[in-house]
Write a protein that holds these residues in place. Structure first.
Motif, PDB file in Angstrom:
ATOM      1  N   ALA A   1      35.945  34.633  69.364  1.00 34.15           N
ATOM      2  CA  ALA A   1      34.666  34.234  69.955  1.00 34.15           C
ATOM      3  C   ALA A   1      34.468  34.887  71.316  1.00 34.15           C
ATOM      4  O   ALA A   1      35.313  34.783  72.197  1.00 34.15           O
ATOM      5  CB  ALA A   1      34.612  32.722  70.104  1.00 34.15           C
ATOM      6  N   ALA A   2      33.358  35.587  71.458  1.00 27.07           N
ATOM      7  CA  ALA A   2      32.999  36.164  72.748  1.00 27.07           C
ATOM      8  C   ALA A   2      31.870  35.311  73.345  1.00 27.07           C
ATOM      9  O   ALA A   2      31.540  34.249  72.815  1.00 27.07           O
ATOM     10  CB  ALA A   2      32.581  37.618  72.568  1.00 27.07           C
ATOM     11  N   GLU A   3      31.274  35.790  74.433  1.00 29.48           N
ATOM     12  CA  GLU A   3      30.262  34.985  75.133  1.00 29.48           C
ATOM     13  C   GLU A   3      29.091  34.593  74.230  1.00 29.48           C
ATOM     14  O   GLU A   3      28.536  33.513  74.375  1.00 29.48           O
ATOM     15  CB  GLU A   3      29.756  35.732  76.373  1.00 29.48           C
ATOM     16  CG  GLU A   3      30.816  35.898  77.465  1.00 29.48           C
ATOM     17  CD  GLU A   3      31.539  34.605  77.805  1.00 29.48           C
ATOM     18  OE1 GLU A   3      30.867  33.594  78.041  1.00 29.48           O
ATOM     19  OE2 GLU A   3      32.792  34.605  77.815  1.00 29.48           O
ATOM     20  N   GLY A   4      28.706  35.476  73.320  1.00 30.55           N
ATOM     21  CA  GLY A   4      27.570  35.189  72.439  1.00 30.55           C
ATOM     22  C   GLY A   4      27.790  33.917  71.634  1.00 30.55           C
ATOM     23  O   GLY A   4      26.963  33.012  71.623  1.00 30.55           O
ATOM     24  N   PHE A   5      28.934  33.852  70.974  1.00 34.87           N
ATOM     25  CA  PHE A   5      29.246  32.658  70.181  1.00 34.87           C
ATOM     26  C   PHE A   5      29.382  31.433  71.078  1.00 34.87           C
ATOM     27  O   PHE A   5      28.874  30.357  70.753  1.00 34.87           O
ATOM     28  CB  PHE A   5      30.540  32.873  69.389  1.00 34.87           C
ATOM     29  CG  PHE A   5      30.883  31.706  68.508  1.00 34.87           C
ATOM     30  CD1 PHE A   5      30.273  31.552  67.265  1.00 34.87           C
ATOM     31  CD2 PHE A   5      31.798  30.744  68.916  1.00 34.87           C
ATOM     32  CE1 PHE A   5      30.571  30.462  66.453  1.00 34.87           C
ATOM     33  CE2 PHE A   5      32.106  29.657  68.109  1.00 34.87           C
ATOM     34  CZ  PHE A   5      31.497  29.515  66.879  1.00 34.87           C
ATOM     35  N   LYS A   6      30.033  31.606  72.196  1.00 33.25           N
ATOM     36  CA  LYS A   6      30.254  30.468  73.101  1.00 33.25           C
ATOM     37  C   LYS A   6      28.936  29.865  73.571  1.00 33.25           C
ATOM     38  O   LYS A   6      28.750  28.657  73.551  1.00 33.25           O
ATOM     39  CB  LYS A   6      31.086  30.903  74.312  1.00 33.25           C
ATOM     40  CG  LYS A   6      32.541  31.130  73.963  1.00 33.25           C
ATOM     41  CD  LYS A   6      33.343  31.464  75.205  1.00 33.25           C
ATOM     42  CE  LYS A   6      34.630  32.163  74.833  1.00 33.25           C
ATOM     43  NZ  LYS A   6      35.329  32.699  76.005  1.00 33.25           N
ATOM     44  N   ASP A   7      28.013  30.717  73.992  1.00 32.38           N
ATOM     45  CA  ASP A   7      26.727  30.205  74.470  1.00 32.38           C
ATOM     46  C   ASP A   7      25.911  29.600  73.339  1.00 32.38           C
ATOM     47  O   ASP A   7      25.324  28.533  73.490  1.00 32.38           O
ATOM     48  CB  ASP A   7      25.908  31.325  75.117  1.00 32.38           C
ATOM     49  CG  ASP A   7      26.353  31.561  76.543  1.00 32.38           C
ATOM     50  OD1 ASP A   7      27.205  30.796  77.029  1.00 32.38           O
ATOM     51  OD2 ASP A   7      25.857  32.512  77.165  1.00 32.38           O
ATOM     52  N   THR A   8      25.882  30.306  72.214  1.00 34.87           N
ATOM     53  CA  THR A   8      25.053  29.845  71.098  1.00 34.87           C
ATOM     54  C   THR A   8      25.520  28.481  70.594  1.00 34.87           C
ATOM     55  O   THR A   8      24.725  27.694  70.088  1.00 34.87           O
ATOM     56  CB  THR A   8      25.045  30.897  69.966  1.00 34.87           C
ATOM     57  OG1 THR A   8      24.871  32.184  70.542  1.00 34.87           O
ATOM     58  CG2 THR A   8      23.919  30.663  68.987  1.00 34.87           C
TER      59      THR A   8
END
Lengths: 285, 285
Positions: B210-217
């Protein structure tokens, strides 16, 4: 570690790689290869590269590591172009979000020649922004970076590429390109499809009431549209598979809600929160 | 502005309201009403209230403003309880994420009596965290806050409640409870369903990438599960309507991808990005 590292495509990712290499002094020289003089100027201004050129031959000659950090659809073509001028023994890698077709295409281009090696990479960092202006030397620190291994991968080159990403602070994982595409479809491409759909389905008028929840959930829907369209198409099979997995889960949850199954909804949401807290918010990252 | 403001339910939201009132000196006294001595102690330690009590009568007597900031399902019951002890002329408001059933239930409880007034509110702030420890005096600053108006709403009380939220820095919007529930289902409840589903459908093993995209979403999928189950059920009709709107949009996009409609996908993603950039990232908020 390296004499000359050449970065082809110096945007948010390529620029961040350049800044990190320069900061950590991992190469004597970092050269950027550009298509437009304007982008070259911006990259030099941001100090993302030591030297900029519009000439592939000049950029690639003498490089022991060549990193292609351009949009996915252009990676195989640029690799084929770079291979023509690459020194014997040069290692080529990339930063593309999809791996199977990039890796198989470039492996095919290299063929039986042992002159250069290719190792596929996917540093999983970035943001909704594009352009070298948003590059940061710490972008890759703590981020996952997947490095691919196939039957054709040169082991020494693989080790060198893995070590390179580690030295930029990334958490390196080695896997098969197909496995990469499957995992990344779920963990990265799917969240983009979902975020685009969420931002797409809400009428603009309602967006004035957007609080932090909506903003975060849709943040990546402000990413570059064409870049992501390319990524989706380049990993179409796995993206479609992930899209069905999501939709099935979503409708299971919505149906429980529709049926008034309070126990079911609570149990489901609690399990999701626990899983996310363990995996994403966990203490050891 | 107020003599005594009583907050019933001093968690993230109630605590942030308390801190903001105290910081801006909007009341001579801020009293918290608690169910558990432990929570009362924590709220006092965080300085979210001047005084804590476990006794509704003691908490409510003498208050000119009573704010119910407890989980949605408990709001009507606590309002009925508070009304019994409220001073003549007291204004009651809440911080619930759903409005139609809360407002109609409390309006019914007040009936034809003019002793107290109720004005529904929904300060749209918060995070995935719960508890007074996460309270911040600036949580509401710049956030939307919807205040409801019905045929039964006392105009002077409405003006006072709107002014109160504005003085905490919120961007106040006045609307009908049904209109609130419809908009908020799309802009807040739906993103939670989507985020829970996304975090739910991804296998835990893949979350290590998980990178920032998944974390934020998926950030809001780390929210309190029971709190959100209650919110979904309390606004079930509109949540289900929003769920269908999302799914229709999602499948339109996925189908274009499946058919290889590159032009269609690009056009769709570009329009979404432009809309989100204008509305959410826009300079004028």
């Amino acid at each position: 570690m390296f004499k000359k590292i050449t970065i082809i495509g110096v945007g948010l990712i390529g620029g961040s790689i350049g800044l990190a290499i320069r900061k950590r002094k991992l190469a004597r020289e970092v050269v950027g290869v550009f298509r437009h003089a304007q982008t070259a100027k911006r990259a030099l201004r941001c100090k993302a590269v030591d030297k900029a050129t519009m000439d592939m031959k000049e950029g690639v000659e003498g490089a022991d590591l060549i990193i292609i950090a351009s949009p996915v659809h252009s990676i195989p073509g640029l690799a084929r172009y770079a291979i023509r001028f690459a020194d014997k023994g040069a290692i080529i890698t990339d930063a593309g979000s999809t791996k199977s077709w990039i890796v198989s295409d470039i492996d095919k281009a290299i063929g039986r020649s042992k002159a250069v090696s290719f190792v596929g990479s996917h540093p999983m960092a970035g943001s909704e922004h594009t352009g070298v202006e948003f590059a940061r030397p710490d972008l890759l620190e703590g981020s996952p970076c997947i490095v691919t291994k196939t039957s054709r991968t040169n082991k020494a080159a693989l080790a060198k590429v893995a070590k390179f990403w580690k030295s930029l602070g990334a958490r390196v994982e080695i896997m098969d390109p197909a496995e990469h595409d499957k995992s990344v479809a779920l963990i990265s491409h799917l969240p983009h499809i979902v975020a685009f759909s969420l931002a797409g389905c809400v009428p603009e008028g309602a967006m004035r009431y957007a609080a932090e929840g909506f903003k975060d959930t849709t943040r990546v829907a402000s990413s570059d549209a064409d870049l992501w369209a390319d990524i989706f198409f380049s990993n179409k099979k796995e993206v479609l598979r992930s899209a069905r997995i999501f939709s099935d889960f979503y409708w299971r949850l919505v149906s429980m809600l529709s049926k008034g199954d309070s126990r079911g909804v609570r149990k489901c949401l609690r399990a999701i929160k626990a899983k996310r807290d363990r995996s994403v918010n966990g203490p050891k990252r």
